[in-house]
Write a protein that holds these residues in place. Structure first.
Motif, PDB file in Angstrom:
ATOM      1  N   LEU A   1       0.832  -1.204   0.000  1.00 41.89           N
ATOM      2  CA  LEU A   1       0.000   0.000   0.000  1.00 41.89           C
ATOM      3  C   LEU A   1       0.863   1.250   0.000  1.00 41.89           C
ATOM      4  O   LEU A   1       0.561   2.236  -0.682  1.00 41.89           O
ATOM      5  CB  LEU A   1      -0.920  -0.016   1.224  1.00 41.89           C
ATOM      6  N   ALA A   2       1.980   1.229   0.761  1.00 43.17           N
ATOM      7  CA  ALA A   2       2.879   2.388   0.783  1.00 43.17           C
ATOM      8  C   ALA A   2       3.537   2.614  -0.573  1.00 43.17           C
ATOM      9  O   ALA A   2       3.869   3.753  -0.924  1.00 43.17           O
ATOM     10  CB  ALA A   2       3.948   2.198   1.861  1.00 43.17           C
ATOM     11  N   ARG A   3       3.721   1.550  -1.345  1.00 44.48           N
ATOM     12  CA  ARG A   3       4.314   1.674  -2.680  1.00 44.48           C
ATOM     13  C   ARG A   3       3.263   1.954  -3.753  1.00 44.48           C
ATOM     14  O   ARG A   3       3.548   1.854  -4.939  1.00 44.48           O
ATOM     15  CB  ARG A   3       5.071   0.382  -3.032  1.00 44.48           C
ATOM     16  N   GLU A   4       2.041   2.268  -3.310  1.00 46.75           N
ATOM     17  CA  GLU A   4       0.936   2.627  -4.213  1.00 46.75           C
ATOM     18  C   GLU A   4       0.579   1.485  -5.158  1.00 46.75           C
ATOM     19  O   GLU A   4       0.216   1.679  -6.308  1.00 46.75           O
ATOM     20  CB  GLU A   4       1.262   3.884  -5.015  1.00 46.75           C
ATOM     21  N   ARG A   5       0.667   0.256  -4.641  1.00 46.64           N
ATOM     22  CA  ARG A   5       0.252  -0.911  -5.408  1.00 46.64           C
ATOM     23  C   ARG A   5      -1.181  -1.320  -5.098  1.00 46.64           C
ATOM     24  O   ARG A   5      -1.681  -2.305  -5.647  1.00 46.64           O
ATOM     25  CB  ARG A   5       1.192  -2.088  -5.134  1.00 46.64           C
ATOM     26  N   GLY A   6      -1.836  -0.581  -4.232  1.00 50.64           N
ATOM     27  CA  GLY A   6      -3.206  -0.895  -3.870  1.00 50.64           C
ATOM     28  C   GLY A   6      -3.276  -1.695  -2.583  1.00 50.64           C
ATOM     29  O   GLY A   6      -2.262  -2.080  -1.989  1.00 50.64           O
ATOM     30  N   LEU A   7      -4.495  -1.952  -2.134  1.00 53.66           N
ATOM     31  CA  LEU A   7      -4.724  -2.689  -0.896  1.00 53.66           C
ATOM     32  C   LEU A   7      -4.752  -4.180  -1.207  1.00 53.66           C
ATOM     33  O   LEU A   7      -5.673  -4.682  -1.862  1.00 53.66           O
ATOM     34  CB  LEU A   7      -6.058  -2.243  -0.269  1.00 53.66           C
ATOM     35  N   LEU A   8      -3.712  -4.904  -0.730  1.00 54.38           N
ATOM     36  CA  LEU A   8      -3.563  -6.332  -0.996  1.00 54.38           C
ATOM     37  C   LEU A   8      -3.535  -7.102   0.310  1.00 54.38           C
ATOM     38  O   LEU A   8      -3.125  -6.588   1.356  1.00 54.38           O
ATOM     39  CB  LEU A   8      -2.275  -6.600  -1.788  1.00 54.38           C
ATOM     40  N   THR A   9      -3.967  -8.350   0.251  1.00 58.60           N
ATOM     41  CA  THR A   9      -4.005  -9.229   1.421  1.00 58.60           C
ATOM     42  C   THR A   9      -3.057 -10.397   1.194  1.00 58.60           C
ATOM     43  O   THR A   9      -3.078 -11.023   0.131  1.00 58.60           O
ATOM     44  CB  THR A   9      -5.422  -9.753   1.668  1.00 58.60           C
ATOM     45  N   ARG A  10      -2.214 -10.671   2.220  1.00 57.01           N
ATOM     46  CA  ARG A  10      -1.305 -11.815   2.140  1.00 57.01           C
ATOM     47  C   ARG A  10      -2.088 -13.100   2.382  1.00 57.01           C
ATOM     48  O   ARG A  10      -2.937 -13.162   3.269  1.00 57.01           O
ATOM     49  CB  ARG A  10      -0.165 -11.679   3.161  1.00 57.01           C
ATOM     50  N   GLN A  11      -1.764 -14.136   1.578  1.00 57.16           N
ATOM     51  CA  GLN A  11      -2.409 -15.439   1.716  1.00 57.16           C
ATOM     52  C   GLN A  11      -1.426 -16.431   2.307  1.00 57.16           C
ATOM     53  O   GLN A  11      -0.261 -16.489   1.893  1.00 57.16           O
ATOM     54  CB  GLN A  11      -2.890 -15.954   0.351  1.00 57.16           C
ATOM     55  N   PHE A  12      -1.912 -17.201   3.282  1.00 58.08           N
ATOM     56  CA  PHE A  12      -1.110 -18.237   3.912  1.00 58.08           C
ATOM     57  C   PHE A  12      -1.813 -19.563   3.760  1.00 58.08           C
ATOM     58  O   PHE A  12      -3.045 -19.639   3.736  1.00 58.08           O
ATOM     59  CB  PHE A  12      -0.892 -17.935   5.409  1.00 58.08           C
ATOM     60  N   GLY A  13      -1.027 -20.649   3.640  1.00 61.04           N
ATOM     61  CA  GLY A  13      -1.626 -21.966   3.470  1.00 61.04           C
ATOM     62  C   GLY A  13      -0.846 -23.031   4.189  1.00 61.04           C
ATOM     63  O   GLY A  13       0.344 -22.886   4.478  1.00 61.04           O
ATOM     64  N   GLY A  14      -1.513 -24.110   4.508  1.00 63.07           N
ATOM     65  CA  GLY A  14      -0.870 -25.262   5.108  1.00 63.07           C
ATOM     66  C   GLY A  14      -0.519 -26.276   4.042  1.00 63.07           C
ATOM     67  O   GLY A  14      -0.135 -25.928   2.936  1.00 63.07           O
ATOM     68  N   ASP A  15      -0.681 -27.524   4.343  1.00 68.22           N
ATOM     69  CA  ASP A  15      -0.309 -28.573   3.400  1.00 68.22           C
ATOM     70  C   ASP A  15      -1.536 -29.289   2.863  1.00 68.22           C
ATOM     71  O   ASP A  15      -1.441 -30.422   2.398  1.00 68.22           O
ATOM     72  CB  ASP A  15       0.623 -29.590   4.071  1.00 68.22           C
ATOM     73  N   ARG A  16      -2.733 -28.653   2.939  1.00 65.23           N
ATOM     74  CA  ARG A  16      -3.929 -29.312   2.450  1.00 65.23           C
ATOM     75  C   ARG A  16      -4.656 -28.371   1.480  1.00 65.23           C
ATOM     76  O   ARG A  16      -4.625 -27.164   1.632  1.00 65.23           O
ATOM     77  CB  ARG A  16      -4.874 -29.667   3.603  1.00 65.23           C
ATOM     78  N   ALA A  17      -5.292 -28.934   0.521  1.00 67.39           N
ATOM     79  CA  ALA A  17      -6.048 -28.156  -0.448  1.00 67.39           C
ATOM     80  C   ALA A  17      -7.420 -28.799  -0.662  1.00 67.39           C
ATOM     81  O   ALA A  17      -7.523 -30.029  -0.760  1.00 67.39           O
ATOM     82  CB  ALA A  17      -5.318 -28.083  -1.788  1.00 67.39           C
ATOM     83  N   GLU A  18      -8.450 -27.959  -0.711  1.00 64.91           N
ATOM     84  CA  GLU A  18      -9.801 -28.445  -0.920  1.00 64.91           C
ATOM     85  C   GLU A  18      -9.991 -28.803  -2.393  1.00 64.91           C
ATOM     86  O   GLU A  18      -9.774 -27.980  -3.274  1.00 64.91           O
ATOM     87  CB  GLU A  18     -10.809 -27.371  -0.506  1.00 64.91           C
ATOM     88  N   ARG A  19     -10.401 -30.042  -2.636  1.00 65.15           N
ATOM     89  CA  ARG A  19     -10.603 -30.512  -4.004  1.00 65.15           C
ATOM     90  C   ARG A  19     -12.007 -31.079  -4.123  1.00 65.15           C
ATOM     91  O   ARG A  19     -12.364 -32.023  -3.403  1.00 65.15           O
ATOM     92  CB  ARG A  19      -9.576 -31.573  -4.384  1.00 65.15           C
ATOM     93  N   LEU A  20     -12.762 -30.548  -5.005  1.00 60.10           N
ATOM     94  CA  LEU A  20     -14.127 -30.997  -5.227  1.00 60.10           C
ATOM     95  C   LEU A  20     -14.222 -31.630  -6.610  1.00 60.10           C
ATOM     96  O   LEU A  20     -13.920 -30.982  -7.615  1.00 60.10           O
ATOM     97  CB  LEU A  20     -15.100 -29.813  -5.117  1.00 60.10           C
ATOM     98  N   TRP A  21     -14.617 -32.892  -6.652  1.00 64.82           N
ATOM     99  CA  TRP A  21     -14.784 -33.586  -7.923  1.00 64.82           C
ATOM    100  C   TRP A  21     -16.258 -33.595  -8.293  1.00 64.82           C
ATOM    101  O   TRP A  21     -17.106 -34.016  -7.514  1.00 64.82           O
ATOM    102  CB  TRP A  21     -14.278 -35.025  -7.840  1.00 64.82           C
TER     103      TRP A  21
END
Length: 319
Positions: A230-250
């Motif tokens: 935001l200070a570098r005028e790139r806009g309001l961004l949110t950091r994403q964090f993840g573990g070792d699992r991912a939701e998969r829907l078949w």
């Protein structure tokens, strides 16, 4: 009789790149209602001039006849050499209008006023094309069934310059539109999402690894906002964090209920749209084809395209 006439008329075929170019021998010309009235008045003026031996009447008659003859050439010339190129058509859902876009260009260095482009049997769109320039027209057609919808024959016409004559030519366009199945009402696929290992994490569940940035959404924790961006005028961004699992829907054909093929496809279409909206990673299994779990506009378009091209009652080429 209409079928025989359609087989008899001359029409332009697209080149290898899809472009159509109007040749002079493919142009048809007939007088309009105003042209018929003009010809009748010209005939009456000639009869009057001969009957009374009036030289000024002869002069007016021959002058108007010269203007009419020149109008024939100018109307023909306004179409001769025009290039028409179909542009990419965005896919639509069944029931929506397919919007075909065409670029009309001049390659001879002449202005092309009041060109009319339409599908056979539909109202035309009018455009002026500058010399050595181009213009884009959009023609809409309703759709009812899924599949690949081939655009019908085009008609390029002109009444320039006096409106006394109507010149036109037929164009066999190579444009088509992919029509997705119409989404059904709200429907929950059977079973629950499957969780498994993934390289990119689950995009928000857990806080082990930083996996990327995304746009700010109302309700995001202030601790996850990237204040440096935001200070570098790139806009309001949110950091994403993840573990070792991912939701998969078949989403599977065998587990989708429906009275017929089209109802199943409509339900799968709704499930794909809901899965994309929820942010889950989803895959699609159909008889004879499969798409692995993914997410994003490109993955959604790929899966919807599989539904649109699925063999069944709809068939290709039908609106």
């Amino acid at each position: 009789m209409n079928a025989r006439l359609a087989a008899w008329v001359r029409f332009e075929q697209p080149h290898a790149d899809g472009q159509l170019r109007v040749h002079g021998r493919r142009i048809y010309i007939l007088p309009t209602r105003y042209g018929l009235v003009f010809g009748l008045l010209l005939l009456l003026t000639l009869i009057g001039a001969v009957n009374y031996g009036n030289n000024p009447a002869f002069l007016v008659t021959f002058l108007l006849a010269g203007l009419g003859s020149n109008a024939i050439f100018q109307t023909w010339r306004n179409l001769q050499g025009v290039a028409v190129r179909p542009l990419r058509t965005e896919p639509v859902f069944a029931g929506e209008a397919a919007r075909f876009r065409f670029q009309i260009a001049d390659e001879a260095g002449r202005e092309r006023p009041a060109l009319q482009l339409a599908f056979t049997g539909h109202d035309p769109q009018v455009v002026d094309v500058p010399a050595l320039g181009s213009a884009v027209l959009e023609l809409a057609l309703p759709t009812q069934r899924r599949g690949r919808y081939a655009a019908p024959r085009l008609v390029l016409a002109s009444r320039y310059p006096l409106g006394l004559l109507h010149a036109w030519c037929y164009l066999e366009s190579a444009a088509d539109c992919l029509v997705y199945p119409r989404p059904s009402g709200p429907w929950q696929p059977p079973g629950s999402p499957h969780f498994g290992g993934a390289e990119s994490g689950d995009r928000g569940v857990g806080a082990d690894d930083f996996v990327g940035l995304r746009g700010y959404r109302p309700g995001d924790s202030p601790r996850h906002i990237d204040w440096r961006a935001l200070a570098r005028e790139r806009g309001l961004l949110t950091r994403q964090f993840g573990g070792d699992r991912a939701e998969r829907l078949w989403l599977e054909w065998e587990q989708t209920p429906g009275a017929d093929t089209e109802e199943r496809l409509r339900r799968l279409c709704r499930a794909l749209l809901d899965a994309e909206r929820s942010g889950a990673r989803y895959g699609l299994r159909l008889p004879g084809s499969s798409r692995g779990p993914g997410h994003g506009p490109a993955h959604l378009a790929d899966c919807l395209g599989q539904l649109a091209r699925f063999p069944g009652a709809a068939g290709d080429g039908e609106p």
